[in-house]
Design a protein around this motif. Structure first.
Motif, PDB file in Angstrom:
ATOM      1  N   PHE A 116      -9.664   5.469   2.654  1.00  0.00           N
ATOM      2  CA  PHE A 116     -10.541   5.502   3.659  1.00  0.00           C
ATOM      3  C   PHE A 116     -10.105   6.304   4.982  1.00  0.00           C
ATOM      4  O   PHE A 116     -10.735   7.304   5.565  1.00  0.00           O
ATOM      5  N   VAL A 117      -8.863   5.966   5.623  1.00  0.00           N
ATOM      6  CA  VAL A 117      -8.387   6.929   6.540  1.00  0.00           C
ATOM      7  C   VAL A 117      -8.134   8.213   6.307  1.00  0.00           C
ATOM      8  O   VAL A 117      -8.273   9.090   7.125  1.00  0.00           O
ATOM      9  N   CYS A 124      -8.753  -4.992   0.680  1.00  0.00           N
ATOM     10  CA  CYS A 124      -9.687  -4.184   1.603  1.00  0.00           C
ATOM     11  C   CYS A 124      -9.201  -3.896   3.012  1.00  0.00           C
ATOM     12  O   CYS A 124      -9.274  -2.601   3.324  1.00  0.00           O
ATOM     13  N   ALA A 125      -8.348  -4.560   3.433  1.00  0.00           N
ATOM     14  CA  ALA A 125      -7.720  -4.367   4.900  1.00  0.00           C
ATOM     15  C   ALA A 125      -6.647  -3.116   4.640  1.00  0.00           C
ATOM     16  O   ALA A 125      -6.431  -2.375   5.751  1.00  0.00           O
ATOM     17  N   SER A 126      -6.076  -3.204   3.823  1.00  0.00           N
ATOM     18  CA  SER A 126      -4.644  -2.463   3.893  1.00  0.00           C
ATOM     19  C   SER A 126      -4.393  -1.788   2.379  1.00  0.00           C
ATOM     20  O   SER A 126      -3.706  -0.734   2.207  1.00  0.00           O
ATOM     21  N   GLY A 175     -17.952  -0.095   2.322  1.00  0.00           N
ATOM     22  CA  GLY A 175     -16.720   0.293   1.459  1.00  0.00           C
ATOM     23  C   GLY A 175     -15.792  -0.738   1.099  1.00  0.00           C
ATOM     24  O   GLY A 175     -15.296  -1.137  -0.062  1.00  0.00           O
ATOM     25  N   CYS A 176     -15.481  -1.614   2.277  1.00  0.00           N
ATOM     26  CA  CYS A 176     -14.724  -2.827   2.008  1.00  0.00           C
ATOM     27  C   CYS A 176     -15.396  -3.757   1.084  1.00  0.00           C
ATOM     28  O   CYS A 176     -14.735  -4.477   0.089  1.00  0.00           O
ATOM     29  N   ASN A 190       0.814  -1.263  -0.221  1.00  0.00           N
ATOM     30  CA  ASN A 190      -0.010   0.070   0.000  1.00  0.00           C
ATOM     31  C   ASN A 190       1.143   1.227  -0.053  1.00  0.00           C
ATOM     32  O   ASN A 190       2.239   1.095   0.087  1.00  0.00           O
ATOM     33  N   VAL A 234     -18.134   1.688   6.726  1.00  0.00           N
ATOM     34  CA  VAL A 234     -16.798   1.238   6.428  1.00  0.00           C
ATOM     35  C   VAL A 234     -16.917  -0.375   5.902  1.00  0.00           C
ATOM     36  O   VAL A 234     -16.179  -0.523   4.850  1.00  0.00           O
ATOM     37  N   SER A 286      -6.479  -0.768  -0.149  1.00  0.00           N
ATOM     38  CA  SER A 286      -7.459   0.482  -0.452  1.00  0.00           C
ATOM     39  C   SER A 286      -7.656   1.306   0.614  1.00  0.00           C
ATOM     40  O   SER A 286      -7.980   2.532   0.469  1.00  0.00           O
ATOM     41  N   SER A 287      -7.605   0.706   1.795  1.00  0.00           N
ATOM     42  CA  SER A 287      -8.066   1.255   3.317  1.00  0.00           C
ATOM     43  C   SER A 287      -7.257   2.814   3.354  1.00  0.00           C
ATOM     44  O   SER A 287      -7.960   3.535   4.364  1.00  0.00           O
ATOM     45  N   VAL A 331     -14.828  -2.548  -2.554  1.00  0.00           N
ATOM     46  CA  VAL A 331     -13.255  -3.010  -2.934  1.00  0.00           C
ATOM     47  C   VAL A 331     -13.258  -4.327  -3.363  1.00  0.00           C
ATOM     48  O   VAL A 331     -12.717  -4.751  -4.360  1.00  0.00           O
TER      49      VAL A 331
END
Length: 264
Positions: A176-177, A168-170, A253-254, A118, A250, A172-173, A257
């Motif tokens: 989101f952050v 999803c977890a790292s 969003g995941c 990422n 959230v 694209s996230s 993705v």
């Protein structure tokens, strides 16, 4: 012969290269980029040799990192296909491209590694998922893979069936952050704080909270409860976020993705 080759010098390729330079000597690298201007710029900054073509780059390395955008994948694979041997370790950063699909394209005897880094890798704080059929690789090769991707943050081996979940977890996230930090800062500005300070306070709060999860090993819910005093300000904010569907947003969003990964 260079050990590690890069095709593609966009943000992610440069981030991984900058990290790997902390672990390996410059002479272990070769790269190729789309334009001569990029080749010269990266060479001047790093001192690393570059190849005139993608095929030459593949021919001069053992570990080949394909740090290219999905729309250029077929073009690059066609260019390097006949230079690749069973001795190569081919590292793909493309979401949605399975090991079986890449073997079908490049040959079943080719050894493929799927990787999902990422963008925080650009400052050495990345999170990278690595997936491969470990029985196809030596311990030394697996160690090199770990060193490459741990050099720009954290790296974890994961089953290939979970690689879309890694996106999803790292993968694209971070976007989101960043949206969350921006919203937190907007909230502080609304309460009178200058925007420059608001971004500092919000970003440091997110960074500190993330570090608490990683360094204490506590469940995020436990850490959240520690901040929520009875009838206090934090629980009031938590309740308001729940009323407006914070967690569900959230999750949605995941899910979006993940579905996009499947489509690709």
């Amino acid at each position: 012969m260079a050990k590690i080759g890069f095709i593609g010098m966009g943000n992610m390729g440069k981030a991984i290269l900058q990290g790997a330079l902390k672990e390996f000597p410059k002479t272990d690298f070769v790269f190729c980029a789309k334009t001569e201007a990029t080749k010269l710029r990266v060479h001047e900054k790093t001192g690393i040799d570059y190849a005139d073509s993608n095929a030459e780059c593949a021919n001069r390395c053992k570990y080949l990192i394909l740090a290219i955008k999905p729309q250029f994948y077929e073009e690059v694979l066609n260019a390097v296909r006949y230079m690749l041997t069973p001795d190569h370790v081919i590292i793909s950063l493309a979401p949605g491209r399975t090991i079986d699909q890449l073997k079908l394209n490049l040959g079943n005897d080719k050894r493929i590694v799927r990787v999902m880094p990422n963008t925080p890798a650009m400052i050495g704080e990345g999170m990278t998922g690595i997936s491969c059929r470990k029985e196809e690789f030596t311990d030394e090769e697996l160690d090199v893979l770990t060193r490459i991707f741990s050099s720009c943050g954290k790296a974890e081996y994961i089953e290939e069936r979970l690689m879309d979940a890694v996106v999803c977890a790292s993968g694209s996230s971070p976007a989101f952050v960043y949206m969350f930090i921006e919203a937190l800062a907007d909230g502080a500005v609304r309460c009178g704080m200058p925007r420059k300070q608001a971004y500092i306070f919000a970003a440091q709060a997110v960074k500190g909270a993330a570090s608490m999860v990683l360094e204490t090993g506590e469940h995020p819910g436990v850490l959240k409860d520690q901040v929520c005093s009875p009838a206090g300000t934090t629980i009031a904010g938590v309740a308001a976020l729940e009323e407006t569907g914070f967690r569900n947003a959230v999750l949605k969003g995941c899910e979006a993705v993940y579905k996009k990964c499947i489509e690709i």
